[in-house]
Design an enzyme around this catalytic site. Structure first.
Site, PDB file in Angstrom:
ATOM      1  N   ASP A   1      -3.172 -17.847   0.412  1.00 56.08           N
ATOM      2  CA  ASP A   1      -4.197 -18.458  -0.450  1.00 56.08           C
ATOM      3  C   ASP A   1      -4.905 -19.588   0.296  1.00 56.08           C
ATOM      4  O   ASP A   1      -6.132 -19.710   0.244  1.00 56.08           O
ATOM      5  CB  ASP A   1      -3.586 -18.940  -1.786  1.00 56.08           C
ATOM      6  CG  ASP A   1      -2.368 -19.835  -1.614  1.00 56.08           C
ATOM      7  OD1 ASP A   1      -1.801 -19.895  -0.495  1.00 56.08           O
ATOM      8  OD2 ASP A   1      -1.966 -20.487  -2.604  1.00 56.08           O
TER       9      ASP A   1
ATOM     10  N   ASP B   1     -12.238  -9.080   4.259  1.00 53.04           N
ATOM     11  CA  ASP B   1     -13.520  -9.028   3.552  1.00 53.04           C
ATOM     12  C   ASP B   1     -14.151 -10.412   3.523  1.00 53.04           C
ATOM     13  O   ASP B   1     -15.359 -10.571   3.695  1.00 53.04           O
ATOM     14  CB  ASP B   1     -13.336  -8.538   2.108  1.00 53.04           C
ATOM     15  CG  ASP B   1     -13.680  -7.064   1.944  1.00 53.04           C
ATOM     16  OD1 ASP B   1     -13.565  -6.322   2.946  1.00 53.04           O
ATOM     17  OD2 ASP B   1     -14.075  -6.654   0.831  1.00 53.04           O
TER      18      ASP B   1
ATOM     19  N   ASP C   1      -6.398  -7.051   3.821  1.00 54.20           N
ATOM     20  CA  ASP C   1      -7.534  -6.419   3.155  1.00 54.20           C
ATOM     21  C   ASP C   1      -8.458  -7.492   2.582  1.00 54.20           C
ATOM     22  O   ASP C   1      -9.676  -7.462   2.782  1.00 54.20           O
ATOM     23  CB  ASP C   1      -7.010  -5.510   2.034  1.00 54.20           C
ATOM     24  CG  ASP C   1      -8.123  -4.770   1.321  1.00 54.20           C
ATOM     25  OD1 ASP C   1      -9.034  -4.286   2.015  1.00 54.20           O
ATOM     26  OD2 ASP C   1      -8.080  -4.693   0.080  1.00 54.20           O
TER      27      ASP C   1
ATOM     28  N   TYR D   1       0.815  -1.212   0.000  1.00 51.89           N
ATOM     29  CA  TYR D   1       0.000   0.000   0.000  1.00 51.89           C
ATOM     30  C   TYR D   1       0.848   1.262   0.000  1.00 51.89           C
ATOM     31  O   TYR D   1       0.414   2.303  -0.487  1.00 51.89           O
ATOM     32  CB  TYR D   1      -0.919   0.039   1.236  1.00 51.89           C
ATOM     33  CG  TYR D   1      -2.253  -0.635   1.025  1.00 51.89           C
ATOM     34  CD1 TYR D   1      -2.325  -1.970   0.688  1.00 51.89           C
ATOM     35  CD2 TYR D   1      -3.441   0.075   1.177  1.00 51.89           C
ATOM     36  CE1 TYR D   1      -3.539  -2.601   0.514  1.00 51.89           C
ATOM     37  CE2 TYR D   1      -4.670  -0.541   0.999  1.00 51.89           C
ATOM     38  CZ  TYR D   1      -4.709  -1.879   0.669  1.00 51.89           C
ATOM     39  OH  TYR D   1      -5.924  -2.491   0.494  1.00 51.89           O
TER      40      TYR D   1
ATOM     41  N   LYS E   1       2.918 -15.213   2.027  1.00 51.63           N
ATOM     42  CA  LYS E   1       3.258 -16.104   0.925  1.00 51.63           C
ATOM     43  C   LYS E   1       4.770 -16.314   0.965  1.00 51.63           C
ATOM     44  O   LYS E   1       5.511 -15.874   0.064  1.00 51.63           O
ATOM     45  CB  LYS E   1       2.810 -15.477  -0.408  1.00 51.63           C
ATOM     46  CG  LYS E   1       1.311 -15.543  -0.659  1.00 51.63           C
ATOM     47  CD  LYS E   1       0.823 -16.928  -1.078  1.00 51.63           C
ATOM     48  CE  LYS E   1       1.232 -17.226  -2.519  1.00 51.63           C
ATOM     49  NZ  LYS E   1       0.747 -18.599  -2.905  1.00 51.63           N
TER      50      LYS E   1
HETATM   51  C1  IPM Z   1     -10.473  -1.282   3.719  1.00 49.34           C
HETATM   52  C2  IPM Z   1     -10.713  -0.645   2.386  1.00 49.34           C
HETATM   53  C3  IPM Z   1      -9.572   0.308   2.105  1.00 49.34           C
HETATM   54  C4  IPM Z   1      -8.317  -0.502   1.969  1.00 49.34           C
HETATM   55  C5  IPM Z   1      -9.775   1.244   0.898  1.00 49.34           C
HETATM   56  C6  IPM Z   1     -11.048   2.052   1.012  1.00 49.34           C
HETATM   57  C7  IPM Z   1      -8.588   2.151   0.710  1.00 49.34           C
HETATM   58  O1  IPM Z   1     -10.878  -1.605   1.409  1.00 49.34           O
HETATM   59  O2  IPM Z   1     -10.346  -0.556   4.724  1.00 49.34           O
HETATM   60  O3  IPM Z   1     -10.414  -2.508   3.786  1.00 49.34           O
HETATM   61  O4  IPM Z   1      -8.022  -1.051   0.884  1.00 49.34           O
HETATM   62  O5  IPM Z   1      -7.589  -0.605   2.950  1.00 49.34           O
HETATM   63 MG    MG Z   2     -10.941  -3.613   2.139  1.00 40.70          MG
END
Ligand code: IPM
Ligand code: MG
Length: 370
Positions: free
Chosen positions: A227, A255, A251, A143, A194
């Site tokens: 993975d 999710d 990230d 990032y 990884k």
């Molecule tokens: C998160 C989001 C952010 C990230 C974006 C909005 C920059 O997806 O907080 O998970 O990628 O970190």
């Molecule tokens: Mg995210």
């Protein structure tokens, strides 16, 4: 009133402001019913800041964020700002806050509420009772790594570059956060990278191992390629206690873990910095979900993730675990009573608006506090 607790609220874009309105009502409730007063300041971040100032966050707002006890953020971004230059996109406001405040440890709990077991896309027996904590490194890795950019190589060829990079101190400090959390939970950490293809992943594995052996021999440490971790999360999620991983894998895995619980609309997060000499740590709390522009402004959004982010602030920044428990319990009871926003709606339940969900939670807070 100088001893008041200070909170900077940054509602942001999309459903952020609607969800944050419900949080403000709970903040007020805390003041009225529990005599816990917050000094609340509110400002702009993301697209709303771009519209007013041309940039996703101003120095003044970053400065405010540096000087409060906790920042509470709604969500940033939306189609209106999608075509802006990378350097001034709404997301940059959030990334700058994370970086400037050095919020290196991102705690993303994935908890499946009993009442929502049915809302998960997985079988109920796989997710009932799920309680995972993902600790995502937040200020390093791909990032922020340099070099980065898009180069013109001539002859119509371009090249995009990002750099995955970690130093040992960056790995150590986030690993310690994960081990400390595990000590208060089930005592297990899974570290994910990884290491089979990336040197930075190999370093990660070696250094997490070292911290574990030297400082946390009581915590059981295992390693899992990222993975495989994604696969295991949907195969048998309850095998995990704490997962510690880098910025990019975190990230993605968070999710994935979030969806196990039935709705992204339910999950809070905390981003924590180091502890300073006064024992204080900088902190930002935000829901895991995004700005959901498709339903913004319609009073449909689920405010629970933002409300639970405030509960996390009570717990981690203000040492108010009773009040945090109270908010979490109120949310649980409201869900158990069958009240649902659209995203978690199920047969036989009562669908409500954002405001009505706030009403129900406030009413339950009154009951619990009686
Ligand atoms: C998160 C989001 C952010 C990230 C974006 C909005 C920059 O997806 O907080 O998970 O990628 O970190
Ligand atoms: Mg995210």
């Amino acid at each position: 009133m100088a001893s008041n607790k200070s909170l900077l609220i940054l509602p942001g874009d999309g459903i952020g402001p609607e969800a944050m309105t419900e949080v403000r009502r709970i903040v007020d409730w805390m003041g009225d019913r529990r005599a816990v007063k917050f000094d609340v300041d509110e400002d702009l971040v993301g697209g709303s800041s771009i519209d007013k100032h041309g940039i996703p966050i101003t120095d003044e707002v970053v400065d405010k964020a540096q000087n409060v006890d906790a920042v509470l953020l709604g969500a940033v971004g939306g189609p209106k700002w999608d075509n802006l230059d990378f350097s001034i996109k709404p997301e940059r406001g959030l990334l700058r806050l994370r970086k400037d405040l050095e919020l290196f440890a991102n705690l993303r709990p994935a908890i499946c509420f009993d009442a929502l077991v049915e809302a998960s896309s997985l079988k109920p027996e796989l997710v009932a009772g799920l309680d995972i904590m993902i600790v995502r490194e937040l200020t390093g890795g791909v990032y922020f790594g340099e070099p980065r950019g898009i180069e013109d190589l001539g002859g119509g060829v371009r090249r995009g570059i990002n750099t995955q990079v970690y130093t040992t101190p960056e790995i150590h400090r986030v690993a310690r956060v994960a081990f400390e959390l595990a000590q208060k939970r089930d005592g297990r950490v899974t570290s994910s990278e990884k290491a089979n293809v990336m040197e930075s992943g190999l370093l990660w594995r070696e250094e997490v191992t070292k911290i574990g052996q030297e400082e946390f021999p009581d915590v059981e440490l295992s390693h899992m390629y990222a993975d495989n971790a994604a696969m295991q999360l949907v195969r048998a999620p309850k095998q995990f206690d704490v997962i510690v991983t880098d910025n990019l894998f975190g990230d993605i895995l968070s999710d994935c873990a979030a969806m196990l619980t039935g709705s992204l609309g339910m999950l809070p997060s905390a981003s924590l910095g180091g502890v300073d000499e006064h024992g204080r740590r900088k902190a930002l709390y935000e829901p895991v979900h995004g700005s959901a522009p498709d339903i913004a402004g319609e009073n449909k959004a689920n405010p629970i993730a933002t409300i639970l982010s405030y509960a996390m602030a009570l717990r981690y920044s203000f040492d108010m675990s009773d009040e945090a428990d109270l908010v979490e319990k109120a949310v649980q009871n409201v869900l158990a009573s069958g009240v649902r926003t659209g995203d978690i709606m199920a047969e036989g339940m009562t669908q409500v608006s954002t405001t009505e969900m706030g009403d129900a939670i406030l009413k339950e807070l009154d009951n619990l506090n009686a």
